[in-house]
Structures are given as C-alpha cells and as structure tokens.
Design a protein around this motif. Sequence first.
Motif, PDB file in Angstrom:
ATOM      1  N   ASP A 342       0.751  11.301  -1.744  1.00  0.00           N
ATOM      2  CA  ASP A 342      -0.055  11.047  -2.848  1.00  0.00           C
ATOM      3  C   ASP A 342       0.615  11.058  -4.134  1.00  0.00           C
ATOM      4  O   ASP A 342       0.739  11.873  -4.878  1.00  0.00           O
ATOM      5  N   MET A 371      -1.240   8.106   3.740  1.00  0.00           N
ATOM      6  CA  MET A 371      -1.143   7.946   2.251  1.00  0.00           C
ATOM      7  C   MET A 371      -2.531   8.520   1.855  1.00  0.00           C
ATOM      8  O   MET A 371      -3.627   8.311   2.418  1.00  0.00           O
ATOM      9  N   ALA A 375       0.264   5.901  -3.149  1.00  0.00           N
ATOM     10  CA  ALA A 375       1.529   5.726  -2.423  1.00  0.00           C
ATOM     11  C   ALA A 375       2.124   4.570  -2.860  1.00  0.00           C
ATOM     12  O   ALA A 375       2.539   3.757  -2.069  1.00  0.00           O
ATOM     13  N   ALA A 376       2.796   4.590  -4.228  1.00  0.00           N
ATOM     14  CA  ALA A 376       3.071   3.381  -4.738  1.00  0.00           C
ATOM     15  C   ALA A 376       4.674   3.343  -5.412  1.00  0.00           C
ATOM     16  O   ALA A 376       5.030   4.716  -5.615  1.00  0.00           O
ATOM     17  N   TYR A 380       5.881   4.692  -2.141  1.00  0.00           N
ATOM     18  CA  TYR A 380       6.201   4.126  -0.938  1.00  0.00           C
ATOM     19  C   TYR A 380       7.544   4.257  -0.182  1.00  0.00           C
ATOM     20  O   TYR A 380       7.744   4.268   0.836  1.00  0.00           O
ATOM     21  N   SER A 383       7.843   6.879   2.008  1.00  0.00           N
ATOM     22  CA  SER A 383       7.060   6.714   3.182  1.00  0.00           C
ATOM     23  C   SER A 383       7.611   6.050   4.153  1.00  0.00           C
ATOM     24  O   SER A 383       7.319   5.982   5.374  1.00  0.00           O
ATOM     25  N   CYS A 391      -3.074   4.725   6.067  1.00  0.00           N
ATOM     26  CA  CYS A 391      -3.596   4.806   4.489  1.00  0.00           C
ATOM     27  C   CYS A 391      -4.955   4.454   4.759  1.00  0.00           C
ATOM     28  O   CYS A 391      -5.469   4.011   5.834  1.00  0.00           O
ATOM     29  N   THR A 395      -6.656   3.095  -0.739  1.00  0.00           N
ATOM     30  CA  THR A 395      -5.299   3.592  -1.350  1.00  0.00           C
ATOM     31  C   THR A 395      -4.678   2.486  -1.923  1.00  0.00           C
ATOM     32  O   THR A 395      -4.527   1.383  -1.618  1.00  0.00           O
ATOM     33  N   THR A 397      -1.051   1.308  -3.017  1.00  0.00           N
ATOM     34  CA  THR A 397       0.379   1.229  -2.730  1.00  0.00           C
ATOM     35  C   THR A 397       1.006  -0.028  -3.020  1.00  0.00           C
ATOM     36  O   THR A 397       0.637  -0.773  -3.870  1.00  0.00           O
ATOM     37  N   GLY A 483      -5.170  -0.358   0.258  1.00  0.00           N
ATOM     38  CA  GLY A 483      -4.886  -0.232   1.848  1.00  0.00           C
ATOM     39  C   GLY A 483      -4.960  -1.440   2.574  1.00  0.00           C
ATOM     40  O   GLY A 483      -4.092  -1.800   3.521  1.00  0.00           O
ATOM     41  N   ALA A 486      -2.562  -4.050   2.224  1.00  0.00           N
ATOM     42  CA  ALA A 486      -1.107  -3.509   2.710  1.00  0.00           C
ATOM     43  C   ALA A 486      -1.094  -3.687   4.248  1.00  0.00           C
ATOM     44  O   ALA A 486       0.100  -4.053   4.352  1.00  0.00           O
ATOM     45  N   VAL A 492       1.860  -1.015   5.693  1.00  0.00           N
ATOM     46  CA  VAL A 492       1.256  -0.013   6.573  1.00  0.00           C
ATOM     47  C   VAL A 492       0.969  -0.501   8.024  1.00  0.00           C
ATOM     48  O   VAL A 492       0.428  -1.781   8.096  1.00  0.00           O
TER      49      VAL A 492
END
Length: 579
Positions: A342, A371, A375-376, A380, A383, A391, A395, A397, A483, A486, A492
């Motif tokens: 996070d 995530m 989570a950017a 990211y 990750s 995620c 989320t 990201t 999310g 993504a 993801v």
Amino acid sequence: MKKALIIIAVVLIVVFAVVLVAMRSMKAFTGRTAASIDKPSVLSIDLSREYPERSTFDFSRFNFSMKRETNFLGLIKAVEEAGRDDKIRAISLKIDGVGLSSSQFDEFAKAIDGFKESGKPVYAFMPSAGMGDLRAGCLADSLFMSPVSDFMLMGMAIMPMFFAGTAEKLGVGFDIIQMGEYKGVGEMFTEKALTEPLRENYTSLLDALFDGWLDFVSARRGISSEDLARYVDMGTFDAVDGFGMGLIDGIVYPQEYRERILSLVEDDDDRIVSISRYHSLKKPLSGKRKIAVIYCLGNIHSGKSQDSPFSRSFSIGDETFTKAIGDAADDDDIEAILLRVDSPGGSALASDFIWKSILDARKKKPVLVSMGGVAASGGYYISMGADSIFCEQNTITGSIGVVFMKIHAQGLMEKVGITVDGITRGEFADDFAIHKPMDAHAYEAFTRMSEKTYEIFTTKAAEGRGMAHEELLAVAGGRIWTGNQAVEAGLVDRIASFSEAIDATAKMVDIPRNELGIITYPREKGFWEIAFELRANPPLSSVLPEPIEKAISPVIDMITLFRPNEILALMPVVVITDR
C-alpha cells in the motif's frame, strides 16, 4: 541542569509505567474479560474507526492503550469466522463515517456477503449518510436512520492543488523533468491548472470510481443508476425522503435500534460482542505451517523505515525491507512470502533495490503480492517482480513513470538582496545550487538520466509481466489505473482480496487452511519498545486537521522524499472521495 533533567525524565517514565501496569491490573480485576462466547450473540462492528493494515497500539491523542488494535486482516478473518460460528446470530454495523479505504471496503463487502450466505442477518444504523456511509449501509439486510437524519450525497472529486502562482510570488522556481506524458507529479509546482493529459487521466479514474459506486448501490438497493445519479445531484435531503427513495429500510431513533438488536440476544448487553473482543478470542491464522506476510506501507525511501505510532504512519526504507525479505527467504520455517503493498511510491533507486531482493527471494520460495488501496509508481515497481499480483477492483495502481526535481530561489534571493559568488570545477558543479535554475546543459544531462531510469523501469515491468516492451509502454507513461483496469491492461493478474491472496499463497505450497499460520514482517514491536522510541514531537501530519493533511500530502511527500541527484517514482495525486 542536564543531569537533573535526565533524572526527572527517568522518574516520569517509571511513574508512567507503574500507573499503566496498575490500571491494566485493575481492569483485569474489575472489568469484563474476553470470556468465551457460550450464548447466542451479535457481533458489533464500528466502521467509523480505522482498521490499520499493520497491527499496532493506539497512541493517538496520547491514549497509550497497551492492547493491540484489531488490524484490517483481523477484521476480515473475524467476519469470516463469525459466519461459521453457531453462537453468532447477526452482525450490527455502526456507520458514522467509514474508516476503510475503497479497496479495504471491497474486501469487507466480500466478507459480509460470505457471512450472509450462512443465512444470518446484517443490520446497520447511520446517524447521517454521505457517499461512503450509504455504500457501507447497502451491505445490511436492514438499514436504519433517525427521523432527523440527513443524506449528504456530495459526489466525488479529484482536486489537486497547484503552487506555481505561490512560487512566482515568492520568487521560488522548480526545474522538473518528467518521463511519462501522464505522470504529472511535478506539475503541482509548475502549472496553475490541470494539463490535458492529467485531466484525461484523472477523468478516467474518477469516472471508474463513481460508476463503481453507482453500480454497487444500485445492485444492493434495487434502484436504477440513473435515479441514484439524480439523487447525488440533489445533494442533501432528509431521512424521510431517503426512505421514500428506497435508500433505507426504516426510520428509528438510536435507542430504538439498540432495543431491536438487544431483542436478538434476550436483552443481554454482554452478548453484544465487539469485533476486537471476538478477534482476540478466535486468534485466526495461528497454525504450525507458516507463510510470511510483509507489510510494505507508505512512501519508499533510502535507509531504514520511519514509523510513527502517533499518526499510525509507516514508510518503506530499502535497508529495512531488503533485510526483511531476505530474512523471510532464508528462514526454512517460512514456506512462501506474501507482500501486502500500500504505497504511492517514492525513490526509484530504493524501489529497485527492493525489487531485486524480491527476485532473489523467488529463487528460494514463491513470492506473491496483494495490493491494498494504492500500489502505484514505486509501489508498482516493488510489486512487479513477484510470481503473481492480486488487487482489489478499486485499488489505485500503475503510474509507471519517473520525475526529477530541482528547487531554486533565484527570485527570492534577488528580492531580499542575497548574492552568491564562488569558484567551481566541473561543468555541473553549481547546477544544484539554490541561487540559480539549471542551465541547458544540466537539463540535457538529467533528462538522459531520467530517460534511462524510465527505460529500466518499463523494461523490468515488461519482463515481470511477460509483455513486449512496446505493449507495456502503451499502458505506462504515468497513467493511473483502477484495479479492474489494471487487470485488463495486464499489469495485475486478477482481482482478489487480501484474504484470498493469503489462501492463494498457502495453496502454492500445499498448506491446508487449518494448518496455516502467518509471521509478520517487519517484526512487530511491543508496547514498551515503541513507547521508549517515541520522540517528543509528533510529525506534522499528525497535528493537522485531516482534510488539510490529505490535500497537502502530495506536497509533503515530494518535499520529504526529494534528495539532490535522486529520481522519484511517485504517484501525483491523492484521490479524495466521501468515505
């Protein structure tokens, strides 16, 4: 004098310790203990409080509670257990503001839906209702408000502040180099309004979040999205109107609601069980076969992590986390690793060091990522080296891009009559001096450095995701994704809750659910260890009003994380919705 102050400090600490121990002993002697639940009970959940990702102690407002708070995972596991527990008859939700992030709420909703599959009801009461309150209230089978309550459905907004005008008045300047058309993190200092790429990015993000809210409430309350959008545009109306619109199920005073809940347990107040009491009784995830859960929370920076119990804030220092990941990888009792991320990012260099430690750990055991709310960018980055990335649908990201910044005060120094003279060796020797902006040669040199960092970031992301570099570039450029978006973009693997990610990690190493235990990294500190580490002054963010803190947090992040010669991988904005 100094010796006397030291003696006084030691005496105060001893007195403080004695008082706390005495209070704890008295509470244990006179208060209600966490006895087992042997009669039908109702589980009470207060959604107005926060459930932090990492378990800690409540030092807010100098509360100094010696009991660990129920963390978010504890909340979810308690709800899941309550669905299987014959002694739990129902859940009652207190909704007076919502302390969960959007992604946490997504997971909480799944847990509540699982509870309801057992055939048990969920009740909720709201003193008033904003956007987040109504969304939470929709989880209940029966939702109530009082006759004098109001709805305040004020919509959602992304409204970053811009400081270019302030900088002009002060005579301060910012040299910004950004890689990624949509990155935008430096534009708060160089622009006075949203640029078109940033407006496009934020519009897409906000539309996804708002449409998701409409879809969620529409499905739960049986009201069309068109009608809901119209109610939001009305802004405010009272509970009686809300009842007529189908937004709630009944109008009662809080006392009447409590009587209704007590009637489920024969008016026995002791059978209204708090989430913290229930969680302390059940102790989930305490089996013999272990996986590591590594909490990567906050901004990413070089050095050791800096955590604050006052503001319940955490950071990701590369020294702390490369060691934590390495220790988990080397521990033969740990069968797999799950990172809970996070983070809006931070130092690109520190992110790369942590990424490398993840690759090294994967050579020894599986490493997965769950995530959280954000989570950017650098979040990211750390990750993307995992075996699998999960995620939630809301989320935030992506934001794959980098920024370089240099501050100068040429105009300000001229205004106050400060001059600088000096002797240099080397073409770039004075380009980081405070009295002047960068020249064309410096811009060219640091642009090359930024381009190289961006190429490294995107190349490693493409390799981690099994994508061609050109394919990755099409979804990079600083673009921010939800999310759901993504997953569609290939950044993801799939939508999954934290709890589901834990199950997936255990499944990779064939650990049955009833044998699963977790070990938390970085190591959780005890009460006294934290208490003796407290500094005299809490951080700035802990003393500011929450709306101001949220609004200026991107600026504080930039100032805190900025170091000369260092490139940042940082998300440009905090998304503020009505919780």
